[in-house]
Design an enzyme around this catalytic site. Structure first.
Site, mmCIF file in Angstrom:
data_model
loop_
_atom_site.group_PDB
_atom_site.id
_atom_site.type_symbol
_atom_site.label_atom_id
_atom_site.label_comp_id
_atom_site.label_asym_id
_atom_site.label_seq_id
_atom_site.Cartn_x
_atom_site.Cartn_y
_atom_site.Cartn_z
ATOM 1 C CB CYS B 169 -3.484 -4.837 4.094
ATOM 2 S SG CYS B 169 -3.734 -6.181 2.925
ATOM 3 C CG HIS B 309 -2.554 1.354 2.404
ATOM 4 N ND1 HIS B 309 -1.983 0.315 3.089
ATOM 5 C CD2 HIS B 309 -3.443 0.794 1.544
ATOM 6 C CE1 HIS B 309 -2.505 -0.832 2.658
ATOM 7 N NE2 HIS B 309 -3.398 -0.571 1.732
ATOM 8 C CD GLU B 320 -3.163 6.240 1.247
ATOM 9 O OE1 GLU B 320 -2.766 6.285 2.413
ATOM 10 O OE2 GLU B 320 -2.655 5.523 0.385
ATOM 11 C CE LYS B 341 0.928 -1.096 0.671
ATOM 12 N NZ LYS B 341 0.914 0.067 1.587
ATOM 13 C CG HIS B 346 -0.174 -4.343 -0.697
ATOM 14 N ND1 HIS B 346 0.197 -4.547 0.619
ATOM 15 C CD2 HIS B 346 -1.506 -4.043 -0.675
ATOM 16 C CE1 HIS B 346 -0.870 -4.377 1.398
ATOM 17 N NE2 HIS B 346 -1.903 -4.084 0.645
ATOM 18 C CG PHE B 405 -9.236 -7.029 1.853
ATOM 19 C CD1 PHE B 405 -9.142 -5.804 1.221
ATOM 20 C CD2 PHE B 405 -9.205 -8.176 1.066
ATOM 21 C CE1 PHE B 405 -9.029 -5.721 -0.157
ATOM 22 C CE2 PHE B 405 -9.097 -8.102 -0.313
ATOM 23 C CZ PHE B 405 -9.008 -6.876 -0.929
#
Lengths: 88, 422, 405
Positions: B169, B309, B320, B341, B346, B405
Site C-alpha cells: 500500500c 494514510h 500515524e 480515503k 483505499h 503490509f
C-alpha cells in the site's frame, strides 16, 4: 462438518498448530491454559486463522470482538464453547 | 548538477467521477464514492462495500485489442498516463524516448484478471491441474505485473528505464519516489510515473475478510470509510489510478511547462515488525518523515498540510497520529491532517499516487480536502483532521504519507514550485 | 564517504545446487538441474521440464511459525538471505537498524500459495481463504519477511520487471547505499512451479516443449526453441565499502560499478531494440572501456529472434568474438526475478576463481559472431564482467561488476 459439543485444549492446540505452526521454544503440551497467546508465539493473525478454522470445522459463528479479546487459551476456549453451547 | 523534480502533468481515474477535475470536485465537496459492491454478488462476504470507478474503457479511447489483453488496472494506468502527458502540454513527438522512463506502482497487479481466468482454467476451482486449453493468450501478462509498465511505455513512447514498483500500500508513493531518483541521478529527464490498482475482486475481498481489515458496515456504504472516527471498523476497498509526468525542473522550464508541485523530499523505511501489524509508537514512519524533510531542506514548521494514510483501521489511525507527533513535535497539533480515503476508499497500491495528486491540487487551489464521516473523533487521535468540510488555506508544502503490509512506511514532501525556485 | 558498492555476502538456492559452493561446483562441472517436473503431474501440459531446487526442506532452516504463512519461494528467499548474511559475517542486531534495508525483485509473487487460496475460494467459499493470503502471495512478500526476520528498518523496496528485475533491485540497492544507507540485502529468489503458474507461463509461448533435459534450453543454438523455467535465485549482501570496512567485514566478492536499464520500442515501430543502448550506458556509468570487459553473462532467451538481438548487441559493442560470452543458466533454466542475481553470483565467482563456467548443451549457430564458452569451463583472468537480463515485454537491464581491490 463435525458436530462436536466442546472444544478441548488439545483440540485447540491441534488447530493452532495446523493454522499457524508452533514456536519451537514453547511446549504446547504443557500447562498453557492461562499463558498469554503472545507468550505462546501467536499473534492476532494466528488467532484469526484459528478462529476461522474452528468456525468451519464446528459449523458455528464466533463473535469477532469476543474472540479477539481472548488473550489466553482458557478465555479462547470459553468463547468458543459458549458459542457451541448456544448453537446446540 | 543540482537537479530538481517537478510534476507537470496529472492524470486521474478515481471513484466518484472520471478525470482529475471530477476527482478534485468530489474531494473539496466532501462527497463519498463508497457504495455496495456491484461487480459481483458480494452477499456471501463479510465486507460488501467498495469505491468503484465508473470506467468505460472504450470511451476512454482504448482499442478492443488493448481492452482484451489488459487487466482493468492496466487499462486504468494507460488511460491516466495518456491523460498526464496531455495535461503536461507535451506533444508525444516532443518526448525523447530514450530519456523518458516509466514507473508504475501496483500492490496487487492483475488480481482481477487472474481471479477471473483462474475460475475458467480450474473449472470453478474443481481442478488442481488447471487446463491450459482454456487459458487466454495474454495470461502471462497477468502473471507478471511488469506488463503494466510495458503497456504504459508503449502508450507514451518511452524507451528509458521502465519498471513496476510493488511495495503493497505504499506502492503509489514509492513508485513516484523511485522515478524521482532516476531523474535526480540523470538516468532520465522525464518519467511517466504513478500507480494503479483494481482489486475489487472476490479473492481480495475474501483475503481482507479473513483478517477483518475491511469494514463490515454493509448497511451504510456511503458512510463506511471513517478514518479517525471513533466508530470506524476497518477500511473500504477502492480502485483507481493516478499517473504523473515528472520532469527535471530545467527541462520543464525550458519548454514553459505549468508546474504543479516540486517533489522536494522522499524517504521510505520498514518497520521490520509484522507483515500486517504496526508498532503503536510510529517510529519508522516518523523516521521516514524526518528524512524526507531533511532531503527537502525543511523544518516541521514548513508543513502546511498532511495528507494522511488514514485507512480507517484503529491500528493505523493511532499509529500515524503517533508518528506525526514524533516527527513534527508541537507543530503536529497546528497542522491540518486529512484522509481522502474517507471519500474514495483505499485502492491499495494506487492510493499513494491519488494522494499525491490530491496534495499537488491542494497546493494549486489553496484548499485542503476534508476527512468525510468524521463526527466523533477517536479520543486517542487528537490532531486537527479537517472533519467533513474542506478548508480554504494557502498551502505551500504538503506532507503525504503511506503505510503498507510488509511494514513499508513512506513519506513525501511536495512543495509549491515558486518555492522550489529559490 | 565512499561511494563504492561492494558485495560482501552471497546466498544461493539454485536448481543445480543448494548453497553457494554446491551451486558453483555443479556449475563448473557443467551439471544441470533441469529435469522432469515433480512438483505436480505435468503429463497433460505441452511443456514438462523445469529447474526445480531439490533437497530443500524449509522446516530444516526456518521457524515452524513461518511455514503456514509462506509460499515455497519465500521460504527459499528467507534461507538464501540467512546464508548471505552469515557469509558476510553480518550480525544484524549489532548494526543500527535504520542503516540496513531490503530490496528484492519479484515476478509473480507467491503464486502457488495463491493457487491454493483461489481453489479454496472458488470450490468451497470465501470463509476458506487463509488469513495469510493477504500478504503471502503479494509481490512485496520477500522483502517484508526478510526485513522482519533480520530487524532491518532502513529503506526497503520491491521491483517487478520480469527477468530484468533482479538487476533493477540490485541497482536500487546501490542507489540507497549512495544516499548513505550502510547495507542492503538484495537480489531475488523466485518460482511459480504450480499448475496455475505453469499454465500462465505457457501462455508466453516461450517455454520449450522438449522432453530431453539436454536439448530443451539451447540459447544461441540453431535448435533454440524456448526456455525451461526454473525456481530459486540468489540473495546478495551489498554494502557501502566504508560501512563494510568499519564493521570489520572480511573480503568482498567485488564491486557493482555500472548499471543501466532501457525499454524496447513498441513492436512494429521500426525503432531499434534497446539492449545495445543499455550495454553502452552501463559501461559509461561504470567508466569502463569496452576492451576492459572480460566476460559477458548473457540473458540467453533461447528464442531465435531474441538471441539474434542479444548476439547483435554484444557484437556491435564488443566487435565479433571480442569478448567471452557465457550462459550458465543453461544449467538452471530461467529463474525470472532470481535469474539476474544468480548471474551476478556466477560473475563474481568467475572473477574470484579466474574461470568462466560453460554454456552447456549448446552448439553455437553460425549466424552469431560471439565467442560463446561452450562445453567446459574456460580459464580466464576475469576482472570486469557484464551481466545482461531481459524481461518479457522489452525490459533490458545491464550491470557491470569488477573484482574487489
Amino acid at each position: 462438518m463435525t458436530q462436536q459439543k466442546e472444544l478441548t485444549l488439545q483440540g485447540l492446540t491441534t488447530i493452532l498448530k495446523a493454522a499457524a505452526g508452533a514456536d519451537e521454544e514453547v511446549d504446547l503440551e504443557g500447562d498453557i491454559l492461562d499463558v498469554e497467546f503472545a507468550d505462546l508465539g501467536y499473534d492476532s493473525l494466528a488467532l484469526m486463522e484459528t478462529g476461522s478454522r474452528i468456525e468451519r470445522q464446528f459449523g458455528v459463528r464466533l463473535n469477532e470482538a469476543t474472540v479477539l479479546s481472548a488473550t489466553t487459551p482458557r478465555a479462547f476456549l470459553a468463547v468458543v464453547n459458549e458459542s457451541l453451547a448456544q448453537a446446540a | 548538477m543540482n537537479r530538481r523534480v517537478v510534476i507537470t502533468g496529472i492524470g486521474v481515474l478515481a471513484p466518484g467521477g472520471v478525470g482529475t477535475k471530477a476527482f478534485w470536485n468530489l474531494l473539496v465537496e466532501g462527497r463519498t464514492a463508497t457504495r455496495r459492491i456491484s461487480f459481483f454478488d458480494a452477499s456471501p462476504f463479510r465486507s460488501q462495500v467498495a469505491a468503484q470507478v465508473d470506467f468505460d474503457a472504450e470511451l476512454q479511447g482504448l482499442t478492443p485489442q488493448q481492452i482484451r489483453r489488459m487487466d482493468r488496472a492496466t487499462q486504468f494506468a494507460v488511460v491516466t498516463a495518456r491523460e498526464a502527458v496531455a495535461d503536461s502540454g507535451m506533444e508525444f513527438a516532443e518526448l525523447d524516448p530514450p530519456r523518458t522512463g516509466v514507473t508504475v506502482g501496483s500492490a496487487v497487479g492483475a488480481t482481477m484478471g487472474l481471479d477471473q481466468e483462474y475460475r475458467v482454467v480450474s473449472d470453478g476451482g474443481r481442478r488442481w491441474l488447471v487446463d491450459h486449453e482454456y487459458a487466454v493468450p495474454h495470461l502471462y501478462g497477468h502473471l507478471v505485473p511488469s506488463s503494466m509498465a510495458a503497456e504504459v511505455a508503449w502508450a507514451v513512447g518511452a524507451e528509458g528505464p521502465t519498471t513496476v514498483v510493488s511495495t503493497g500500500c505504499t506502492s503509489g508513493l514509492d513508485a513516484v519516489g523511485y522515478a524521482r531518483d532516476l531523474i535526480l541521478e540523470g538516468s532520465a529527464d522525464v518519467m511517466v510515473a504513478g500507480a494503479t490498482d483494481a482489486p475489487i475482486s472476490p479473492i481480495t475481498v475474501a483475503c481482507f475478510d479473513a483478517i477483518k481489515a475491511t469494514t463490515p458496515r454493509n448497511d451504510d456504504p456511503e458512510h463506511a470509510s471513517r478514518p479517525f472516527d471513533n466508530n470506524r471498523n476497518g477500511f473500504v476497498l477502492g480502485e483507481g489510478s493516478a499517473i504523473f509526468v515528472l520532469e527535471d525542473l530545467e527541462h520543464a522550464r525550458k519548454r514553459g511547462a505549468h508546474l504543479f508541485a516540486e517533489i522536494a523530499g522522499f524517504a521510505s523505511r520498514c518497520n521490520a515488525f509484522h507483515m500486517t501489524g504496526l508498532r503503536p509508537d510510529g517510529r519508522e514512519m516518523a523516521e521516514a518523515i524526518r528524512v524526507a524533510l531533511h532531503e527537502a531542506h525543511m523544518r516541521p514548521e514548513d508543513i502546511d498540510y498532511i495528507n494522511a494514510h488514514g485507512s480507517g483501521t484503529k491500528q493505523n489511525d493511532r499509529h500515524e497520529t503517533a508518528a506525526f507527533k514524533r516527527a513534527l513535535g508541537e507543530h503536529a497539533y497546528r497542522t491540518p491532517v486529512s484522509s481522502i480515503k474517507s471519500m474514495i476508499g483505499h485502492s491499495l497500491g494506487a492510493i499513494g499516487s491519488l494522494e499525491i495528486a490530491a496534495s499537488a491540487l491542494a497546493i494549486e487551489h489553496g484548499v485542503v480536502p476534508p476527512t468525510a464521516n468524521l463526527h466523533e473523533p477517536d479520543p486517542e487521535c487528537d490532531l486537527d483532521y479537517v472533519p467533513l468540510i474542506a478548508r480554504e488555506q494557502r498551502t505551500d508544502t504538503v506532507l503525504s504519507v503511506g503505510s503498507g503490509f510488509g511494514g513499508f512506511q513512506s513519506a513525501m514532501v511536495l512543495t509549491r514550485p515558486e518555492r522550489a525556485q529559490r | 564517504m565512499s561511494s563504492a558498492t561492494v558485495v560482501t555476502g552471497i546466498g544461493v538456492t539454485a536448481p543445480n545446487g543448494l548453497g553457494t559452493d554446491a551451486y558453483w561446483s555443479a556449475t563448473l562441472r557443467g551439471q544441470s538441474g533441469i529435469g522432469p517436473l515433480t512438483r505436480f503431474e505435468p503429463q497433460q501440459y505441452p511443456a514438462r521440464l523445469a529447474g526445480e531446487v531439490s533437497g530443500f526442506t524449509a522446516e530444516d532452516y526456518l521457524p515452524n511459525r513461518l511455514i503456514p504463512q509462506t509460499d515455497h519461494m519465500t521460504r527459499m528467499a528467507l534461507v538464501a538471505a540467512d546464508w548471505a548474511l552469515a557469509d558476510a559475517g553480518v550480525v544484524a542486531e549489532q548494526l543500527p537498524e535504520f542503516s540496513m534495508g531490503v530490496i528484492t525483485a519479484a515476478s509473480a509473487g507467491g503464486f502457488e500459495f495463491g493457487q491454493r487460496e483461489l481453489e479454496a475460494l472458488w470450490s468451497r467459499g470465501g470463509q476458506y481463504v487463509s488469513a495469510y493470503q493477504s500478504f503471502a502471495w503479494f509481490y512485496a512478500v520477500n522483502t517484508g519477511q526478510i526485513s522482519i526476520r533480520n530487524g532491518m528498518r532502513g529503506p526497503s523496496g520491491v521491483v517487478v520487471s520480469d527477468q530484468a528485475g533482479g538487476l533493477d533491485a540490485v541497482a536500487q540497492a546501490r542507489r540507497q547505499l549512495r544516499k548513505g544507507v550502510g547495507l542492503v540485502v538484495s537480489g531475488g529468489v523466485d518460482g511459480c512451479l504450480c499448475p496455475w503458474g505453469w499454465v500462465a507461463q505457457l501462455a508466453s509461448g516461450r517455454l520449450s516443449r522438449s522432453d530431453d533435459p539436454d536439448r530443451a534450453y539451447l540459447p544461441f543454438d540453431a535448435e533454440a526453441a524456448g526456455h525451461v523455467p526454473g525456481e530459486g535465485g540468489a540473495i546478495l549482501v551489498l554494502e557501502d565499502a566504508e560501512f563494510a570496512r568499519q564493521r570489520g567485514a572480511g573480503r568482498s566478492y567485488g564491486e557493482i560499478v555500472g548499471y543501466a536499464a532501457t525499454f524496447d520500442p513498441k513492436p512494429g515501430s521500426g525503432r531499434p531494440a534497446g539492449l545495445r543502448r543499455a550495454i553502452e550506458l552501463a559501461l559509461a556509468d561504470a567508466g569502463i572501456r569496452v576492451q576492459e570487459v572480460d566476460a559477458v553473462f548473457a540473458d540467453a532467451a533461447a528464442v531465435p529472434e531474441l538471441d539474434g538481438i542479444e548476439a547483435e548487441a554484444i557484437t556491435e559493442v564488443f566487435r565479433p568474438g571480442g569478448v567471452a560470452v557465457t550462459a550458465p543458466k543453461t544449467m538452471t533454466g530461467r529463474l525470472y526475478a532470481g535469474g539476474g542475481p544468480l548471474d551476478l553470483v556466477a560473475a563474481l565467482l568467475s572473477i574470484r576463481d579466474r574461470v568462466l563456467p560453460p554454456t552447456i548443451n549448446v552448439t553455437l549457430a553460425p549466424q552469431y559472431e560471439i565467442d560463446l564458452v561452450t562445453g567446459t569451463p574456460r580459464k580466464a583472468a576475469v576482472d570486469v564482467a557484464l551481466v545482461i537480463a531481459r524481461g518479457h515485454g522489452g525490459f533490458n537491464s545491464v550491470m557491470v561488476l569488477r573484482g574487489g581491490p
